[in-house]
Design a protein around this motif. Structure first.
Motif, PDB file in Angstrom:
ATOM      1  N   GLU A  81      63.038  63.063  24.869  1.00 22.28           N
ATOM      2  CA  GLU A  81      62.327  62.538  26.041  1.00 22.28           C
ATOM      3  C   GLU A  81      62.712  61.085  26.310  1.00 22.28           C
ATOM      4  N   TRP A  82      62.809  60.273  25.246  1.00 23.05           N
ATOM      5  CA  TRP A  82      63.132  58.858  25.428  1.00 23.05           C
ATOM      6  C   TRP A  82      64.579  58.650  25.851  1.00 23.05           C
ATOM      7  N   VAL A  83      65.492  59.412  25.304  1.00 24.15           N
ATOM      8  CA  VAL A  83      66.901  59.294  25.711  1.00 24.15           C
ATOM      9  C   VAL A  83      67.049  59.602  27.195  1.00 24.15           C
ATOM     10  N   ARG A  84      66.479  60.727  27.621  1.00 26.11           N
ATOM     11  CA  ARG A  84      66.580  61.094  29.036  1.00 26.11           C
ATOM     12  C   ARG A  84      65.836  60.097  29.926  1.00 26.11           C
ATOM     13  N   GLY A  85      64.661  59.636  29.466  1.00 27.08           N
ATOM     14  CA  GLY A  85      63.883  58.696  30.264  1.00 27.08           C
ATOM     15  C   GLY A  85      64.614  57.389  30.511  1.00 27.08           C
ATOM     16  N   LEU A  86      65.254  56.838  29.475  1.00 21.61           N
ATOM     17  CA  LEU A  86      65.978  55.575  29.636  1.00 21.61           C
ATOM     18  C   LEU A  86      67.216  55.738  30.513  1.00 21.61           C
ATOM     19  N   LEU A  87      67.842  56.905  30.442  1.00 20.25           N
ATOM     20  CA  LEU A  87      69.017  57.154  31.282  1.00 20.25           C
ATOM     21  C   LEU A  87      68.647  57.244  32.762  1.00 20.25           C
ATOM     22  N   VAL A  88      67.552  57.936  33.079  1.00 19.22           N
ATOM     23  CA  VAL A  88      67.176  58.035  34.497  1.00 19.22           C
ATOM     24  C   VAL A  88      66.604  56.708  35.006  1.00 19.22           C
ATOM     25  N   LEU A  89      65.996  55.905  34.124  1.00 23.04           N
ATOM     26  CA  LEU A  89      65.544  54.571  34.524  1.00 23.04           C
ATOM     27  C   LEU A  89      66.738  53.716  34.944  1.00 23.04           C
ATOM     28  N   ARG A  90      67.786  53.771  34.168  1.00 17.50           N
ATOM     29  CA  ARG A  90      69.000  53.008  34.491  1.00 17.50           C
ATOM     30  C   ARG A  90      69.594  53.471  35.827  1.00 17.50           C
ATOM     31  N   ARG A  91      69.589  54.765  36.055  1.00 13.08           N
ATOM     32  CA  ARG A  91      70.146  55.314  37.295  1.00 13.08           C
ATOM     33  C   ARG A  91      69.308  54.897  38.500  1.00 13.08           C
ATOM     34  N   TRP A  92      67.979  54.956  38.376  1.00 16.76           N
ATOM     35  CA  TRP A  92      67.129  54.586  39.503  1.00 16.76           C
ATOM     36  C   TRP A  92      67.293  53.112  39.847  1.00 16.76           C
ATOM     37  N   LYS A  93      67.448  52.266  38.838  1.00 16.69           N
ATOM     38  CA  LYS A  93      67.685  50.844  39.095  1.00 16.69           C
ATOM     39  C   LYS A  93      68.979  50.617  39.866  1.00 16.69           C
ATOM     40  N   GLY A  94      69.980  51.473  39.646  1.00 16.79           N
ATOM     41  CA  GLY A  94      71.252  51.346  40.357  1.00 16.79           C
ATOM     42  C   GLY A  94      71.170  51.670  41.830  1.00 16.79           C
ATOM     43  N   GLN A  95      70.177  52.472  42.254  1.00 14.76           N
ATOM     44  CA  GLN A  95      69.897  52.764  43.669  1.00 14.76           C
ATOM     45  C   GLN A  95      71.086  53.378  44.411  1.00 14.76           C
ATOM     46  N   LYS A  96      71.864  54.186  43.744  1.00 15.34           N
ATOM     47  CA  LYS A  96      73.081  54.721  44.351  1.00 15.34           C
ATOM     48  C   LYS A  96      72.807  55.475  45.647  1.00 15.34           C
ATOM     49  N   GLY A 127      57.292  58.631  26.704  1.00 10.68           N
ATOM     50  CA  GLY A 127      58.672  59.032  26.979  1.00 10.68           C
ATOM     51  C   GLY A 127      58.726  60.186  27.956  1.00 10.68           C
ATOM     52  N   LYS A 128      57.784  61.100  27.810  1.00  8.61           N
ATOM     53  CA  LYS A 128      57.742  62.262  28.705  1.00  8.61           C
ATOM     54  C   LYS A 128      57.421  61.843  30.136  1.00  8.61           C
ATOM     55  N   VAL A 129      56.463  60.920  30.311  1.00 10.85           N
ATOM     56  CA  VAL A 129      56.100  60.472  31.656  1.00 10.85           C
ATOM     57  C   VAL A 129      57.238  59.671  32.291  1.00 10.85           C
ATOM     58  N   LEU A 130      57.882  58.811  31.508  1.00  7.57           N
ATOM     59  CA  LEU A 130      59.035  58.055  32.008  1.00  7.57           C
ATOM     60  C   LEU A 130      60.114  59.002  32.520  1.00  7.57           C
ATOM     61  N   ASN A 131      60.448  59.980  31.712  1.00  6.30           N
ATOM     62  CA  ASN A 131      61.474  60.948  32.069  1.00  6.30           C
ATOM     63  C   ASN A 131      61.067  61.746  33.303  1.00  6.30           C
ATOM     64  N   MET A 132      59.836  62.233  33.308  1.00  7.73           N
ATOM     65  CA  MET A 132      59.351  63.109  34.370  1.00  7.73           C
ATOM     66  C   MET A 132      59.287  62.382  35.720  1.00  7.73           C
ATOM     67  N   SER A 133      58.738  61.171  35.742  1.00  7.52           N
ATOM     68  CA  SER A 133      58.538  60.454  37.002  1.00  7.52           C
ATOM     69  C   SER A 133      59.852  60.082  37.666  1.00  7.52           C
ATOM     70  N   LEU A 134      60.764  59.490  36.906  1.00  8.12           N
ATOM     71  CA  LEU A 134      62.013  59.036  37.521  1.00  8.12           C
ATOM     72  C   LEU A 134      62.992  60.171  37.745  1.00  8.12           C
TER      73      LEU A 134
END
Length: 462
Positions: free
Chosen positions: A422-437, A364-371
């Motif tokens: 960590e997981w809440v923030r990680g999943l939120l930034v994953l969703r945002r990156w997929k949106g490619q705004k 969860g920490k790596v997911l959050n940190m990378s994105l």
């Protein structure tokens, strides 16, 4: 002959950062072992004061972080003079902020101890460490500004070598000054502050030498007084959400450490030891995520948005895989490693019980940190700020008090809330990156420029 090596390749950026972080972590572990020979109370003071220092450093990390992203973007866009000016302003402003923080810590250590509910038995050690090590915070600010600027030019090796040298000097001087070796006085924790300040000063001098030669035009003494409001406004625009985000995380951690301090000195020392061990789990993931921020910012500045989008996922996959391998190794060897720090059975039992939870924390920490870093690199810093503040305040801080203190789950309850955050923030930034705004916005903005360029070449009107 000029090298054709791409300084912004993922591996070219990541491996020096990894080596630097690895050796810093190893030397930091040795440092913790040395401090533990003074007492577990000394370790508790270093751990708690470290959270305070981290909270205050966000004031200059706001500037250095924003400047670093812009340096990579400007170099990607072939605007080297702007990148140079941004680096200079980042250095001078960070230095001024660091000086102010250092004076605060030097003169107000006792007041800060009262604010953080530091127990009476820790006060003498607290006063020594916060006053003298914290008083040199200007050195930390200059190191942050210089190393960030240099890394974002694509040169991650120089900060690596200098960081290693700084830590080796610190450890060697610790050995001499803590234990009174070779005829030197036995200074204990005060010796740690002396070695810390000397090693940081050496790092500043070496980094400054590299910094003045990092751009196409050498930086002279008069250049240090350069200030361009337009460019500084860009730094603040991209940097203030980074600072708020970082401040939120640090103050959340500071609050959590305060809750742990309420549980007792054994729990506080255990968390300090666990933080040292956990750092081995995600250090390569961290190096890759920092490298991808530099790479994505450079590609984004150059208009290569598709490469930036795919590169972030590649870094994420590598980072999670490596963090999980390290977490499994730590689970297998954890009790033995904890024994290097303390022989207190209560600390060993408590720390060992948390190692399984670390398997859930690290991915969860790596997911959050990378994105998070990828979004920051393209300028989407406000979104990462808002999601972080909401999750850290409600899930991490509020949940830690509720489960750890109110419900009586202790340190295990606090760890559960840290995992959830960590997981809440990680999943939120994953969703945002997929949106490619921001990527789509940059692509749309580049189309009229491409049309004008084609028209200029063909002599046609657009």
């Amino acid at each position: 002959m000029k090298s054709n090596r791409n300084p912004y390749g993922l591996w070219a950026l990541a491996w020096p950062i990894f080596i630097e972080v690895l050796l810093q972590t190893l030397l930091g572990t040795v440092d913790t072992v040395m401090v533990s020979r003074i007492s577990d109370d000394a370790v508790a003071v270093v751990g708690l004061s470290g959270q305070l220092f981290a909270a205050l450093t966000t004031l200059f990390m706001t500037i250095s972080g924003g400047a670093g992203i812009l340096i990579a973007q400007k170099l990607g866009a072939k605007r080297g003079d702007d990148a140079r000016t941004i680096a200079i302003m980042g250095l001078t402003v960070c230095g001024g902020i660091g000086l102010t923080i250092g004076l605060l810590l030097l003169t107000q250590a006792k007041a800060l101890a009262n604010l953080l509910n530091v127990s009476a038995e820790l006060l003498p050690l607290w006063d020594v460490y916060v006053s003298y090590f914290g008083g040199g915070m200007m050195l930390t600010a200059l190191i942050a500004a210089l190393s960030t600027a240099i890394r974002n030019t694509g040169n991650t090796r120089a900060p690596m070598y200098i960081g290693i040298a700084m830590n080796v000097i610190h450890i060697a001087m610790n050995y001499v000054l803590i234990f009174g070796m070779f005829g030197f006085p036995e200074w204990g924790l005060f010796g740690v502050t002396v070695s810390g300040n000397v090693s940081r000063l050496v790092a500043v001098l070496l980094l400054f030498y590299v910094f003045i030669q990092a751009f196409d035009r050498r930086i002279g003494f008069k250049d240090l007084f350069t200030f361009k409001p337009r460019l500084f406004k860009e730094i603040v625009h991209i940097g203030w959400p980074l600072g708020v985000n970082m401040s939120g995380w640090v103050f959340s951690q500071l609050a959590i450490y305060t809750f742990i301090a309420m549980l007792g000195a054994a729990e506080l020392a255990t968390k300090t030891y666990m933080s040292t061990l956990e750092s081995f789990c995600f250090m390569l993931g961290y190096a890759i995520s920092l490298a991808i921020q530099i790479q994505v910012a450079h590609l984004f500045g150059a208009g290569k948005t598709r490469e930036a989008y795919v590169g972030a996922y590649r870094a994420l996959a590598i980072g999670i895989g490596l963090a999980m391998i390290n977490a499994l190794l730590l689970l297998l060897m954890g009790r033995h490693l904890l024994g290097l720090f303390s022989q207190n059975e209560a600390i060993l039992a408590l720390g060992t019980s948390l190692l399984a939870l670390n398997l859930l924390l690290q991915p969860g920490k790596v997911l959050n940190m990378s994105l998070n870093n990828a979004l920051n690199a393209v300028g989407d810093t406000r979104y990462t700020m808002m999601t972080a503040l909401c999750s850290m305040s409600i899930v991490a801080t509020g949940g830690s008090y509720w489960l750890g203190i109110h419900a009586g789950w202790g340190l295990a309850g606090i760890y559960c809330c840290m995992i959830a955050d960590e997981w809440v923030r990680g999943l939120l930034v994953l969703r945002r990156w997929k949106g490619q705004k921001y990527l789509r916005r940059a692509e749309a903005a580049s189309r009229p420029l491409e049309s004008r360029a084609i028209a200029a070449e063909t002599g046609m009107s657009v």
